[in-house]
Design a protein around this motif. Structure first.
Motif, short mmCIF file in Angstrom:
data_model
loop_
_atom_site.label_atom_id
_atom_site.label_comp_id
_atom_site.label_asym_id
_atom_site.label_seq_id
_atom_site.Cartn_x
_atom_site.Cartn_y
_atom_site.Cartn_z
N LEU A 1 0.39 -7.08 1.53
CA LEU A 1 1.34 -8.05 2.07
C LEU A 1 2.58 -8.12 1.20
O LEU A 1 3.71 -8.19 1.68
CB LEU A 1 0.71 -9.44 2.14
CG LEU A 1 0.00 -9.81 3.42
CD1 LEU A 1 -0.49 -11.24 3.34
CD2 LEU A 1 0.95 -9.65 4.60
N TRP A 2 2.33 -8.09 -0.11
CA TRP A 2 3.45 -8.11 -1.04
C TRP A 2 4.35 -6.90 -0.82
O TRP A 2 5.58 -7.02 -0.72
CB TRP A 2 2.94 -8.13 -2.48
CG TRP A 2 3.98 -7.84 -3.49
CD1 TRP A 2 4.91 -8.70 -3.99
CD2 TRP A 2 4.23 -6.58 -4.13
NE1 TRP A 2 5.73 -8.06 -4.89
CE2 TRP A 2 5.33 -6.76 -4.99
CE3 TRP A 2 3.63 -5.32 -4.05
CZ2 TRP A 2 5.84 -5.72 -5.78
CZ3 TRP A 2 4.13 -4.29 -4.83
CH2 TRP A 2 5.23 -4.50 -5.68
N THR B 1 4.70 -5.14 1.83
CA THR B 1 5.39 -5.29 3.11
C THR B 1 6.57 -6.24 2.99
O THR B 1 7.66 -5.98 3.50
CB THR B 1 4.41 -5.82 4.17
OG1 THR B 1 3.26 -4.99 4.18
CG2 THR B 1 5.05 -5.83 5.55
N SER B 2 6.34 -7.34 2.28
CA SER B 2 7.43 -8.32 2.10
C SER B 2 8.57 -7.69 1.32
O SER B 2 9.75 -7.96 1.58
CB SER B 2 6.92 -9.53 1.32
OG SER B 2 5.86 -10.12 2.00
N ARG B 3 8.21 -6.86 0.37
CA ARG B 3 9.22 -6.20 -0.43
C ARG B 3 10.08 -5.27 0.45
O ARG B 3 11.30 -5.26 0.35
CB ARG B 3 8.50 -5.40 -1.52
CG ARG B 3 9.38 -4.97 -2.65
CD ARG B 3 8.54 -4.46 -3.80
NE ARG B 3 9.37 -3.66 -4.66
CZ ARG B 3 9.72 -2.42 -4.39
NH1 ARG B 3 9.33 -1.85 -3.27
NH2 ARG B 3 10.50 -1.75 -5.23
N GLU C 1 10.60 -5.63 3.55
CA GLU C 1 11.41 -6.50 4.39
C GLU C 1 12.62 -6.99 3.60
O GLU C 1 13.74 -7.03 4.13
CB GLU C 1 10.57 -7.68 4.84
CG GLU C 1 10.86 -8.15 6.24
CD GLU C 1 10.01 -9.35 6.58
OE1 GLU C 1 8.77 -9.27 6.38
OE2 GLU C 1 10.58 -10.37 7.01
N ARG D 1 8.43 -14.87 3.31
CA ARG D 1 8.66 -13.78 2.37
C ARG D 1 8.87 -14.30 0.96
O ARG D 1 8.39 -13.71 -0.01
CB ARG D 1 9.87 -12.97 2.83
CG ARG D 1 9.98 -11.63 2.18
CD ARG D 1 11.06 -10.79 2.82
NE ARG D 1 12.37 -11.38 2.76
CZ ARG D 1 13.07 -11.79 3.81
NH1 ARG D 1 12.56 -11.68 5.01
NH2 ARG D 1 14.26 -12.33 3.67
N SER D 2 9.58 -15.42 0.85
CA SER D 2 9.84 -15.98 -0.47
C SER D 2 8.56 -16.31 -1.21
O SER D 2 8.45 -16.14 -2.42
CB SER D 2 10.67 -17.26 -0.33
OG SER D 2 11.86 -16.98 0.36
N LEU E 1 5.55 -14.89 -0.72
CA LEU E 1 4.82 -13.68 -1.08
C LEU E 1 5.49 -12.94 -2.23
O LEU E 1 4.82 -12.37 -3.08
CB LEU E 1 4.70 -12.77 0.14
CG LEU E 1 3.81 -13.33 1.26
CD1 LEU E 1 3.97 -12.51 2.54
CD2 LEU E 1 2.37 -13.34 0.82
N LEU E 2 6.83 -12.98 -2.27
CA LEU E 2 7.54 -12.29 -3.35
C LEU E 2 7.63 -13.16 -4.59
O LEU E 2 8.12 -12.73 -5.62
CB LEU E 2 8.96 -11.94 -2.90
CG LEU E 2 9.11 -10.86 -1.85
CD1 LEU E 2 10.58 -10.69 -1.48
CD2 LEU E 2 8.55 -9.54 -2.35
N THR F 1 5.71 -12.39 13.72
CA THR F 1 6.39 -11.93 12.51
C THR F 1 7.02 -10.55 12.72
O THR F 1 8.17 -10.31 12.33
CB THR F 1 5.38 -11.84 11.34
OG1 THR F 1 4.70 -13.08 11.24
CG2 THR F 1 6.09 -11.54 10.05
N GLU G 1 10.94 -9.34 12.58
CA GLU G 1 11.39 -8.18 11.81
C GLU G 1 12.18 -7.24 12.70
O GLU G 1 13.22 -6.71 12.29
CB GLU G 1 10.15 -7.47 11.26
CG GLU G 1 10.34 -6.92 9.87
CD GLU G 1 9.08 -6.21 9.43
OE1 GLU G 1 7.99 -6.81 9.53
OE2 GLU G 1 9.20 -5.04 9.03
#
Lengths: 248, 248
Positions: free
Chosen positions: A131-132, A134-136, A138, B89-90, B92-93, B134, B138
């Motif tokens: 997931l991380w 993927t978020s990256r 994005e 996203r914030s 997860l990152l 989601t 995207e």
DNA sequence: CGACGCTTTGACACAACTCAACAACCGTGG
DNA sequence: CCACGGTTGTTGAGTTGTGTCAAAGCGTCG
């Protein structure tokens, strides 16, 4: 080309920047990436508008995913490299919203979504690492959007190479100062929202001001610090230089 | 403003375009969206560079998520509306790569990631519907990227309003021909990668060629078919008009 | 009333595009 | 071996879409 040991695949290298993995998790990643498929340069793995039946992990080589527009022009979204996942969105949406084409000979492994979902239950840490990642990806797309919308051609190009370099770094495909890069100026143009001719001029300028050289499939940084200043670059993982101000 | 019954929240409306939900699933969605928080117009919920502690579902109102650049300019990524998820996203990152600001008074509900993940186990269909939503967001971002990179200001603006209309449609906030839209021309400019002055010129042209009017917070389509042709618009869910060609 | 936020218009400047031509390099085939 | 077409890179000249600057109109709100 020597086949990589699964425990040291680009994907596991990439994820290990986020979590450290035990043997079971590494084995699971290795299983996900068994039976790679070889694709020749130029082959289209995913076609915009077709039903997305599977996702893939890149093992080696370079590709591009892009959207075709009405008038025949194309916008390249990203250049997937080793360790990247492609086509996941196409599967979830059922119909692919973009195409994928191999720019060099490429090796990929197919994964079914049905393989991914249970993974979150059995290996939750691995799941969150994915997931991380993927978020990256994005976040990179969003950065790209900001680049095209608000940066000049010069800044945009500089930014692109810095980001690319950081991505390559995570899978061990670049040193600090140079890396192999098989993209043509046409590819760059379609990624950066410019004409190929203008890309050429921008590359010349970057060379002349002694910041970066793009020549014969090789990118060389001459002054990375100055390049970052020019591009307004912040590392993907969130360390920002921006003072966000305070008042309304 | 009357409080919506949870079973008819914008989010469940949106997801019901993907799956039909039973009572348990609706209850789960309702639970996710309990205790809404009110935000005043202009308040910043998420700040670029800060640690992302939570995600939110929008209940009502309009916001914008954007990136700030070095030189002070901003690129708006999207205008979240009711039913949209922000800031995932914030979280997860760990560090937020963008900011979120309320453009009108807004009502949101906070969700912890720890609430979301178990949901995939207990309500897998709901989980996949959320994944679908989601992915759809995207795809919209990617579309936006292609718009800014390869479409003219006129096409781009037309495309933007068509897409916005489709999003509003999914949560029941628009009719076929017109909808309320509190954006300023500055907001549009920062979303479309244009200057506000040029946005004004483009809007005038769209009005003059009798395709679309943007006036006093209201968007009116005069000829949606012609607008779609101009913009090269394809519906978000994948029905494309493009002939993908065939040869290498 | 004045101040402010937003829109509108005009004049001008410039970044980036288009067209055109050519050079370098490749693999292919005669 | 050289001729050839195809792909990629390079450069110049002229055009155009979009940005910048400046100014004015018009609501709304304090």
């Amino acid at each position: 080309m020597p086949s990589l040991s699964p425990e040291n695949s680009p994907l596991s290298q990439k994820l290990s920047h986020f979590i450290s993995m035990d043997e079971g998790e590494l084995d699971c990643l290795a299983a996900l990436q068994s039976n790679p498929i070889r694709l020749e340069r130029g082959s289209e793995l995913i076609r915009q508008g077709e039903v997305g039946r599977f996702a893939c992990f890149m093992q080696s080589g370079w590709g591009c995913s892009f959207k075709l527009l009405q008038d025949g022009s194309r916008q390249i979204i990203t250049f997937p490299i080793a360790g990247d996942c492609i086509g996941m969105r196409s599967v979830l949406l059922r119909v692919s919203d973009h195409s994928f084409c191999a720019l060099t000979d490429v090796s990929v492994t197919r994964v079914e979504v049905s393989q991914i979902l249970p993974l979150f239950t059995r290996y939750p840490r691995l799941g969150s690492a994915l997931l991380w990642a993927t978020s990256r990806d994005e976040a990179i797309t969003v950065d790209h959007l900001a680049s095209i919308g608000r940066r000049t051609a010069l800044e945009r190009t500089a930014h692109f190479f810095l980001e690319l370099s950081e991505r390559l770094m995570m899978v061990g495909l670049t040193s600090e100062v140079e890396f192999h890069c098989p993209l043509t100026q046409y590819d760059l143009a379609d990624a950066l929202g410019l004409s190929a001719i203008h890309v050429n001029r921008v590359l010349r300028e970057l060379r002349e001001i002694k910041l970066l050289t793009f020549h014969e499939g090789k990118v060389t940084f001459h002054d990375k610090a100055a390049l970052k200043t020019l591009a307004g670059y912040e590392t993907i993982d969130g360390h920002t230089n921006i003072d966000t101000g305070s008042s309304t």
